[in-house]
Design a protein around this motif. Structure first.
Motif, PDB file in Angstrom:
ATOM      1  N   ARG A  17      28.432 -13.528 -64.147  1.00 41.46           N
ATOM      2  CA  ARG A  17      28.944 -14.251 -62.988  1.00 41.46           C
ATOM      3  C   ARG A  17      28.648 -15.726 -63.195  1.00 41.46           C
ATOM      4  O   ARG A  17      27.501 -16.151 -63.209  1.00 41.46           O
ATOM      5  CB  ARG A  17      28.292 -13.749 -61.694  1.00 41.46           C
ATOM      6  N   LEU A 194      37.192 -17.679 -48.574  1.00 41.61           N
ATOM      7  CA  LEU A 194      36.374 -17.103 -49.634  1.00 41.61           C
ATOM      8  C   LEU A 194      36.165 -15.615 -49.412  1.00 41.61           C
ATOM      9  O   LEU A 194      36.191 -14.822 -50.360  1.00 41.61           O
ATOM     10  CB  LEU A 194      35.015 -17.819 -49.711  1.00 41.61           C
ATOM     11  N   CYS A 197      39.393 -13.959 -50.535  1.00 41.68           N
ATOM     12  CA  CYS A 197      39.839 -14.110 -51.921  1.00 41.68           C
ATOM     13  C   CYS A 197      38.824 -13.666 -52.967  1.00 41.68           C
ATOM     14  O   CYS A 197      39.215 -13.318 -54.082  1.00 41.68           O
ATOM     15  CB  CYS A 197      40.218 -15.567 -52.189  1.00 41.68           C
ATOM     16  N   TYR A 198      37.542 -13.697 -52.635  1.00 40.53           N
ATOM     17  CA  TYR A 198      36.514 -13.335 -53.607  1.00 40.53           C
ATOM     18  C   TYR A 198      36.053 -11.898 -53.418  1.00 40.53           C
ATOM     19  O   TYR A 198      35.910 -11.423 -52.286  1.00 40.53           O
ATOM     20  CB  TYR A 198      35.308 -14.256 -53.473  1.00 40.53           C
ATOM     21  N   PRO A 201      31.824 -13.247 -52.264  1.00 41.55           N
ATOM     22  CA  PRO A 201      31.762 -14.674 -51.933  1.00 41.55           C
ATOM     23  C   PRO A 201      30.400 -15.296 -52.192  1.00 41.55           C
ATOM     24  O   PRO A 201      30.305 -16.523 -52.340  1.00 41.55           O
ATOM     25  CB  PRO A 201      32.101 -14.707 -50.436  1.00 41.55           C
ATOM     26  N   VAL A 204      29.716 -17.953 -55.044  1.00 41.31           N
ATOM     27  CA  VAL A 204      30.160 -19.347 -54.992  1.00 41.31           C
ATOM     28  C   VAL A 204      28.943 -20.233 -54.772  1.00 41.31           C
ATOM     29  O   VAL A 204      28.177 -20.049 -53.828  1.00 41.31           O
ATOM     30  CB  VAL A 204      31.181 -19.556 -53.861  1.00 41.31           C
ATOM     31  N   GLU A 300      36.210 -16.143 -60.463  1.00 41.66           N
ATOM     32  CA  GLU A 300      35.048 -15.272 -60.365  1.00 41.66           C
ATOM     33  C   GLU A 300      34.479 -14.898 -61.725  1.00 41.66           C
ATOM     34  O   GLU A 300      33.262 -14.855 -61.916  1.00 41.66           O
ATOM     35  CB  GLU A 300      35.427 -14.005 -59.596  1.00 41.66           C
TER      36      GLU A 300
END
Length: 333
Positions: A17, A194, A197-198, A201, A204, A300
């Motif tokens: 990640r 976020l 879409c993630y 999250p 981030v 990601e």
């Protein structure tokens, strides 16, 4: 080549990640005037001369910044550029107000024709995936390979979490949403995006979150922000209902370029189940599924996406009988 799911990809729980790179690090932005449209183009100085050209196309509500992490990972592999579609990022609205998938594809084609960099390795995410598919179908001379990350191609059963985005395309809904959310802070809006879409999250970084908030605050001040969002969302809905030879799935069948398809198991906007249909539509494809990824796998898991593209690049060069000058060793991996 028939579709294959890469057997070399580790379980998502052990995927690296990587926090997004600091936006702007090693990047430059220029404005390109074209007939009927002006595009902002983000690029990195190529690591060396002679690298193959690549172009990255973002999704609805995004910008060229969505590709910064992946572009950094592919430094030394491609000479990459990312465009802000008309009305997004730093690009002003198109002169004709056309935010359809075809309108966006036309802008990309005009840019590639004008800059003379084609054929390119074309990347697209979400709306950008639909745009890239259309470009590859109608102008195969401009596309060397095609990489689609959660492409917004028509689904018969839309995920419930994707419905609000689609509703933005309904006349009046964007204005209503703006009134209802007038008191929302930019931080609240970014957290919502976020979360949508993630896959996770929490990955981030605080720096990336702060930058996203600052960027949203800037874009919310633009008089055309919601119009670009609403009309582009309407463009996706219209493209979903378009049949015949202009339908996106029919155009996917016409794509000649070797294609890499990437889907996230936690994608709340484009169902991972669509991967099966995509492998049947694109004639020369490879499939990568990331169970823990959401809608923006290039943000990601940029290292994993970059590795999959390098494999695609090596395969396409073998098919062309060209020497593999963009190996993993060259890329520092």
């Amino acid at each position: 080549m028939s579709s294959t799911e890469s057997p070399s990809v580790p379980a998502a729980s052990v995927l690296p990640r990587v926090a997004p790179v600091r936006v702007g690090e090693g990047e430059r932005i220029r404005s390109v005037g074209l007939p009927g449209v002006t595009l902002s183009v983000r690029s990195r100085p190529p690591a060396r001369e002679g690298l193959p050209a690549a172009l990255f196309v973002h999704g609805l509500g995004g910008s060229s910044q969505n590709w910064s992490s992946l572009m950094a990972e592919l430094d030394g592999v491609v000479d990459g550029e990312a465009v802000d579609l008309p009305g997004f990022g730093d690009s002003p609205p198109p002169d004709d107000g056309n935010y359809s998938v075809t309108g966006h594809a036309r802008a990309v084609i005009r840019y590639l024709d004008a800059c003379g960099r084609g054929p390119v390795h074309l990347f697209g995410n979400s709306l950008g995936g639909a745009v890239a598919t259309r470009v590859a179908a109608v102008r195969p001379d401009l596309v060397r390979t095609l990489t689609l990350i959660s492409p917004a191609l028509p689904e018969l059963r839309i995920q419930r979490t994707a419905v609000p985005t689609g509703l933005l395309g309904v006349p009046g809904i964007a204005a209503l949403f703006t009134r209802l959310t007038r008191e929302w802070t930019a931080e609240q809006r970014v957290r919502g995006v976020l979360g949508l879409c993630y896959g996770d999250p929490a990955q981030v970084s605080p720096e990336a979150f702060r930058h996203a908030v600052d960027e949203l605050e800037r874009r919310l001040q633009l008089p055309y922000f919601w119009d670009a969002m609403a009309r582009s969302a309407r463009g996706i809905v219209d493209a979903y209902t378009l049949g015949g030879q202009h339908g996106l799935w029919r155009q996917a069948e016409r794509v000649l370029a070797p294609t890499l398809l990437i889907y996230g198991g936690r994608d709340q906007l484009v169902g991972c189940r669509m991967a099966r249909k995509a492998t049947r539509a694109f004639r020369d494809n490879r499939l990568l599924t990331l169970p823990e990824a959401g809608h923006v796998a290039m943000m990601e898991y940029p290292q994993v996406v970059a590795a999959a593209f390098r494999d695609l690049l090596a395969e396409s060069r073998e098919q062309e009988g060209a020497p593999d000058t963009g190996s993993a060793a060259d890329a520092g991996s």
